[in-house]
Scaffold this motif. Sequence first.
Motif, PDB file in Angstrom:
ATOM      1  N   UNK A 156       0.861  -1.196   0.000  1.00 39.49           N
ATOM      2  CA  UNK A 156       0.000   0.000   0.000  1.00 39.49           C
ATOM      3  C   UNK A 156       0.883   1.227   0.000  1.00 39.49           C
ATOM      4  N   UNK A 184      -0.004  11.366  -3.852  1.00 37.86           N
ATOM      5  CA  UNK A 184      -0.913  12.489  -3.608  1.00 37.86           C
ATOM      6  C   UNK A 184      -2.002  12.557  -4.651  1.00 37.86           C
ATOM      7  N   UNK A 185      -2.766  13.625  -4.611  1.00 35.76           N
ATOM      8  CA  UNK A 185      -3.671  13.868  -5.727  1.00 35.76           C
ATOM      9  C   UNK A 185      -2.789  14.323  -6.891  1.00 35.76           C
ATOM     10  N   UNK A 186      -3.174  13.951  -8.108  1.00 37.69           N
ATOM     11  CA  UNK A 186      -2.239  14.021  -9.231  1.00 37.69           C
ATOM     12  C   UNK A 186      -1.373  15.289  -9.306  1.00 37.69           C
ATOM     13  N   UNK A 198       0.524  10.699 -11.520  1.00 43.06           N
ATOM     14  CA  UNK A 198      -0.620  11.162 -12.298  1.00 43.06           C
ATOM     15  C   UNK A 198      -1.415   9.969 -12.771  1.00 43.06           C
ATOM     16  N   UNK A 199      -2.637  10.244 -13.177  1.00 51.87           N
ATOM     17  CA  UNK A 199      -3.475   9.198 -13.751  1.00 51.87           C
ATOM     18  C   UNK A 199      -3.450   9.326 -15.259  1.00 51.87           C
ATOM     19  N   UNK A 244      -1.766   4.621 -12.507  1.00 48.26           N
ATOM     20  CA  UNK A 244      -0.873   5.616 -11.941  1.00 48.26           C
ATOM     21  C   UNK A 244       0.487   5.501 -12.604  1.00 48.26           C
ATOM     22  N   UNK A 246      -1.072  -1.159  -4.275  1.00 44.88           N
ATOM     23  CA  UNK A 246      -2.362  -0.488  -4.195  1.00 44.88           C
ATOM     24  C   UNK A 246      -2.047   0.977  -3.914  1.00 44.88           C
ATOM     25  N   UNK A 247      -2.367   1.830  -4.866  1.00 47.88           N
ATOM     26  CA  UNK A 247      -2.036   3.245  -4.680  1.00 47.88           C
ATOM     27  C   UNK A 247      -3.137   3.930  -3.890  1.00 47.88           C
ATOM     28  N   UNK A 306      -4.378   7.510  -2.895  1.00 49.71           N
ATOM     29  CA  UNK A 306      -4.181   8.911  -3.243  1.00 49.71           C
ATOM     30  C   UNK A 306      -4.974   9.763  -2.273  1.00 49.71           C
ATOM     31  N   UNK A 307      -4.286  10.475  -1.396  1.00 50.62           N
ATOM     32  CA  UNK A 307      -5.007  11.331  -0.446  1.00 50.62           C
ATOM     33  C   UNK A 307      -4.464  12.753  -0.537  1.00 50.62           C
ATOM     34  N   UNK A 308      -5.253  13.697  -0.072  1.00 53.33           N
ATOM     35  CA  UNK A 308      -4.812  15.088  -0.108  1.00 53.33           C
ATOM     36  C   UNK A 308      -3.693  15.288   0.899  1.00 53.33           C
ATOM     37  N   UNK A 363      -4.104  15.075   4.856  1.00 51.46           N
ATOM     38  CA  UNK A 363      -4.208  13.857   5.667  1.00 51.46           C
ATOM     39  C   UNK A 363      -3.065  12.888   5.409  1.00 51.46           C
ATOM     40  N   UNK A 376      -2.710   2.929   7.435  1.00 49.81           N
ATOM     41  CA  UNK A 376      -3.386   2.767   6.160  1.00 49.81           C
ATOM     42  C   UNK A 376      -2.370   2.521   5.051  1.00 49.81           C
TER      43      UNK A 376
END
Lengths: 451, 347
Positions: free
Chosen positions: B40, B44-46, B52-53, B59, B82-83, B85-87, B90, B99
């Motif tokens: 895991x 981050x968000x892209x 990036x997605x 990813x 398992x990626x 992606x959280x801001x 957090x 997590x």
Amino acid sequence: MANLDASSSDVTFKPKPSLPPPPNTVGAIGWIRKNLFSSPLNAFLTILSLYVIWVLVSNVFEWAILNAVWEAETRRECLDKVGLAGACWAGVTHWMKNFIYGRYPDAEVWRINLGFGILILWMAPFWFPRVTGKIAIGASAILISPFLLGYLFAGGEKGLFLQLMISIAITAFIFSWLHVLVCLSSGSTLRNVIVSATGFAAKPDNVQKYPVIALFVVLAVVVFALQGGWQLEEQNTNLWGGLFVTLVISGIGIAVSLPAGIVLALGRRSKMPIIRVFCVAFIELFRSVPLITVLFMAVTMVPLFLPEAINPVKIVQAIIAVCIFSSAYMAETVRGGLQAIPKGQYEAAQALGLSYWKMMTLIVMPQALKLMIPNIVGSFIGLLKDTTLVSIVGLYDLLLMLKAVSQNPQWNGIHTEPLFFGAVLYFVLCFIMSKYSQHLERTLGAGQVRK
Amino acid sequence: MKKLSLLGLGLGMLASLGVTAGEAAAQSTLDIVKQRGVLRCQVGTPAPGFYQLDEQGNWYGSDVAICRAIAAAIFDDPSKVEFQSVTSAVRFTAMANGESDVLSRTTTWTLFRDTQLGLDFTTVNFYDGQGFMVPKDTGIKSSLELKGATVCVLTGTTTELNLTDYSRTNNLDIQPVVFEDSNVRDDTFAKGGCDAITNDKSSLASTRAKFPNPGDYVVLPETISKEPLGPVVRQNDSQWMDIVKWTVFALVQAEEMGIDSSNVEAMAANPANPEMARMLGVEGDLNKGLGLEKDWVVRIIKHVGNYGEIYDEYMGEKGKFAIGIPREGSPNALWTKGGLMYSPPFR
């Protein structure tokens, strides 16, 4: 005097035919004069508004349609063609699949479509006027379909319990539609058809249900046996995204919040102290914290307190948070409706000797819910829009997917177009809900319209 | 009661997705990861270049490649990740609550973060630094000429702090114009809403690429802050920290030795020198302390490539997805070429 009397018997008063209204007070011109140019101030405001509308519409039209680029492989191509003067819809169309389904694998997308198709078909009888037993169908759609849909979306190993529930769900779906078909074709009900076909028609009422139940059980067992070997590939929930996730979260939130809100509202008005205190505490606690706090607590803090062996699924945590939060709000909406019912209604029901639950379900709730429809639907619409907050805890809902495009090197910086698309999509969804609520108000409120 | 049971059933879907219980409490992160069968990895968000997605929902990026390298070392399969992606708000909590196993996202290594968050920074895989970008036609050649200028900056970041520090240190009287959203900031700058824009230089490169005429903008030479970025793990698991740290070192060392994804198997079959033989697991047992298989470095390079290949693919100027940050002369060049990328010896 006598003269008058005599003449009144043979001469009647005939008014002259009315003159036509002055031409500038009727028709389009009249309407415009009356509504738009009735005073200098109004004339000025009209011209100003027309100008603002013209500027807005013409610019949006120019950007979104006239100068727009529909076919391109990268944003650079769009920029080379029109610069920033036109929308680059190619980016939106290339990413459409991601906006709708998130990162769900292409080959498995049919499962989402099938799931939502089943749900729509299940709910469809609500729009057929001749169908009876809509409450049973609706209840089965809300209570049992989640097992089938949840498995379609998530897949993986199914335990015995899940296999059983899926069988019941499929059987209930088949039964609902058989019933609907019977209703539409003959005006009878499925129960009557089964009862007469099996020769139970002569038996007393309380025995008549047995053949129906027996048929249901037999069908369920057959389905259970048939789907024994049927298994779908597991799709990790972190692949879920886009509009799909938005609809799942808000759909479950809506389905749970109404019944939970009713229970909480009744609890708050209960005379039993423990229940009342619990309900008041629950409602006030979750109403006084912002949704984002509840989401943070549920998604990032709760795992700290859980034993290591338990690995909660993020989307489930978020759904629970949304349900708790919206139930607290719904409870207050319902309580408002309950308070609008005159005390006489409660007293009359009690005087008839109705029990508490009968009083509530037969007398109070039907009247109260009808009054509450605008508020309830208002909460639902709010909930649908609030679900965008789950993007902050890292669920790829519609909003986060729309934002992700701009960070992709091929579509680097494209953000107005996806957000524009998202705004239109949200508008359509909310507008449908709002229209449906108006329709419900009209049909349910028919008894109160004074004619 | 009836209503309550209805409510209970309504949560049926939740139960059916439910909580996946049953993972026994394990000792080390490596054991947990092996048992789970998947790593895991938190991104981050892209953000262009780093993570990036793509249109298929996969990813990719340089920080993503680090995750894949760790998975390759453990499982010999770079897809077993398992990626998450959280801001950035957090990111540390998601590490602290277990997590994520490793955080591989543009996170600056600072004393505070290393010592007070219950986390350990492993090593640096990208040296970033804050810079300025201005329109070319202003003729500005140095950030010291930005006296009294308005500068677009994201709020709530160290970037904003660095900007005010720099302005005060050099008496520049810079007026920050703050934004919440990077796209809005970039649009404002492009429309002349501020004289300059400041951000990490890696991001400035991708900002520049989104303008209609990228050639009209120039990144100024000064770097006003140090932003060493690297993977982070939870504190007090030195074996796991070693695995992550030496995975990055292996990428760098492989490049230094000229081992890449195309020749790694040939090299392993016929190592050029004793150190290479030890590193590729042909001789000795360097893998033992890490708890990995003998050929862990071969697995990494075979699946992910060496540091140079990753850089070219995502950050540099060659790859299909690259965002165009030159490597030569930057701290991200190998130490043999004047940069800071340096791996301790494999022995």
